[in-house]
Design a protein around this motif. Structure first.
Motif, short mmCIF file in Angstrom:
data_model
loop_
_atom_site.label_atom_id
_atom_site.label_comp_id
_atom_site.label_asym_id
_atom_site.label_seq_id
_atom_site.Cartn_x
_atom_site.Cartn_y
_atom_site.Cartn_z
N TRP A 140 0.83 -1.20 0.00
CA TRP A 140 0.00 0.00 0.00
C TRP A 140 0.87 1.25 0.00
N GLN A 141 0.33 2.31 -0.57
CA GLN A 141 0.99 3.61 -0.57
C GLN A 141 -0.06 4.68 -0.85
N TYR A 142 -0.18 5.63 0.05
CA TYR A 142 -1.12 6.73 -0.18
C TYR A 142 -0.68 7.97 0.61
N GLY A 143 -1.06 9.11 0.08
CA GLY A 143 -0.84 10.38 0.74
C GLY A 143 -2.09 10.81 1.47
N VAL A 144 -1.93 11.67 2.49
CA VAL A 144 -3.05 12.09 3.32
C VAL A 144 -3.04 13.61 3.49
N GLN A 145 -4.20 14.20 3.34
CA GLN A 145 -4.40 15.61 3.66
C GLN A 145 -5.24 15.68 4.93
N PRO A 146 -4.66 16.01 6.10
CA PRO A 146 -5.44 16.12 7.34
C PRO A 146 -6.37 17.33 7.30
N LEU A 147 -7.58 17.16 7.80
CA LEU A 147 -8.55 18.25 7.89
C LEU A 147 -8.88 18.59 9.34
N ARG A 182 -8.19 13.20 4.08
CA ARG A 182 -8.50 12.74 2.74
C ARG A 182 -7.27 12.03 2.17
N ALA A 183 -7.45 10.77 1.78
CA ALA A 183 -6.33 9.93 1.33
C ALA A 183 -6.45 9.63 -0.15
N THR A 184 -5.31 9.65 -0.83
CA THR A 184 -5.26 9.34 -2.25
C THR A 184 -4.10 8.40 -2.51
N GLY A 185 -4.37 7.28 -3.17
CA GLY A 185 -3.31 6.32 -3.45
C GLY A 185 -3.87 4.96 -3.82
N TRP A 186 -3.22 3.89 -3.37
CA TRP A 186 -3.62 2.54 -3.75
C TRP A 186 -3.25 1.53 -2.67
N ILE A 187 -3.95 0.39 -2.71
CA ILE A 187 -3.67 -0.76 -1.85
C ILE A 187 -3.80 -2.01 -2.70
#
Length: 358
Positions: A140-147, A182-187
């Motif tokens: 898995w690898q994804y980036g996160v934007q904390p709100l 909000r997370a964007t990426g893949w698993i």
């Protein structure tokens, strides 16, 4: 550690490492949840580390995947664990291509160098683990934007358990690190690839000498028709300076505003079945909230740190049904009502022979 400066992180984001109890049994655990509403799926990543004074020092990575699938890998080499002390950042390596000091690596370098392990910060999460039974490799690898962290959006984050959590009097400590992200990426999960953009993400942590004697937990940030709503609630019998008390908390983030129901500002009641049904009611000076949750699937037993090492002492689902209503206390005017079939529900500890009502 440059990403520490992108937003204000809440108290306890950094690694405590036993802190004031360096020679006593101690654990620190992290929970990261990713929900994919369009696919009806959820992933919960659970990481833990126990210090050298514990009965079973070392670390572990557990993942609860779609359909109650489950993967657990242990990391007995405690020296291959790293963590930042002044912000959220941690990782544990099982196997690497070259002998080197474990540390945060740029995502592309990590993917090339670390054959088994994970790394996570407030803004990114990646790893890969092998299942020795099936020989499958999960990645898995994804980036996160904390709100939202804990408190009103854009304001100074607060400690989930209040300012007293900054002192060594509660066992264990608990902190919501990210209520909404909000997370964007893949698993890649056992041959199926999940890709996502701006999927709901969540993070919390625990630390101390032991888990509570008994506890329950509810979570959801993927409500139908309410994209900017996040719920975290729970209760347990915790240790306070050698004696035990039952405490509960409900935290609700809605469109940037935080509604808090905690022992210092609210009356909180609950009725929790050993499994299958959770109810909570809470009132503070201005608002009242009612929660009802259910799960008729058997759930999954996951491991938590104990004095005897990791034990299957906790029952989880990420497919629970949750319904909540928030009202003005004095006028009884309904502020919002929301439902979800992607709720996180949990009971842990013992005894759970009968319903727990407070």
């Amino acid at each position: 550690m440059s990403d520490l400066h992108h937003y204000l992180q809440p108290p306890h984001s950094g690694y405590h490492d036993g802190g004031w109890l360096p020679h006593q049994p101690y654990f620190e655990g992290w929970y990261f949840r990713l929900t994919l509403p369009n696919q009806g799926a959820s992933f919960a990543f659970m990481y833990s580390i126990e210090n050298q004074a514990g009965a079973m020092p070392g670390g572990a990575a557990q993942i609860l995947g779609p359909g109650h699938t489950y993967l657990c890998r242990t990391f007995p080499q405690i020296h291959n664990f790293w963590a930042w002390r002044h912000g959220l950042g941690l990782g544990h390596w099982g196997k690497a291509r070259e002998a080197q000091v474990p540390r945060y690596l740029k995502p592309a370098v990590f993917a090339q160098q670390v054959l088994e392990g994970y790394q996570v910060t407030a803004h990114g999460h990646q790893g890969q683990l092998a299942d020795p039974g099936s020989q499958a490799v999960v990645r898995w690898q994804y980036g996160v934007q904390p709100l939202d962290t804990c408190g009103d959006r854009g304001k100074l984050p607060q400690a989930t358990a209040g300012w007293l959590s900054l002192l060594p009097i509660f066992e264990p400590g608990w902190q919501v690190l990210m209520a909404t992200g909000r997370a964007t990426g893949w698993i890649d999960w056992y041959g199926q690839r999940y890709t996502f953009i701006n999927a709901p993400a969540y993070a919390e942590k625990n630390w101390g000498g032991a888990f509570p004697q008994k506890w329950f937990w509810l979570h959801c940030n993927a409500f139908s028709q309410q994209p900017d709503l996040a719920l975290t609630a729970g209760g347990g019998r915790r240790q306070v300076l050698g004696w035990h008390e039952s405490v509960g908390m409900v935290g609700l983030h809605h469109q940037g505003r935080f509604y808090e129901f905690a022992p210092w500002n609210a009356q909180i009641h609950w009725q929790i079945q050993p499994w299958g049904h959770w109810r909570m009611q809470a009132e503070n000076a201005d608002y009242a909230i009612a929660l009802e949750a259910s799960c008729w699937e058997p759930g999954t037993w996951v491991r938590v740190p104990t004095a005897q090492g990791l034990q299957r002492w906790c029952r989880d689902t990420t497919q629970g049904h949750i319904h909540l209503k928030l009202r003005h206390r004095h006028t009884d005017q309904l502020i919002l009502a929301a439902t979800s079939d992607l709720g996180g529900l949990e009971v842990g500890g013992a005894p759970w022979d009968t319903p727990w009502q407070v």
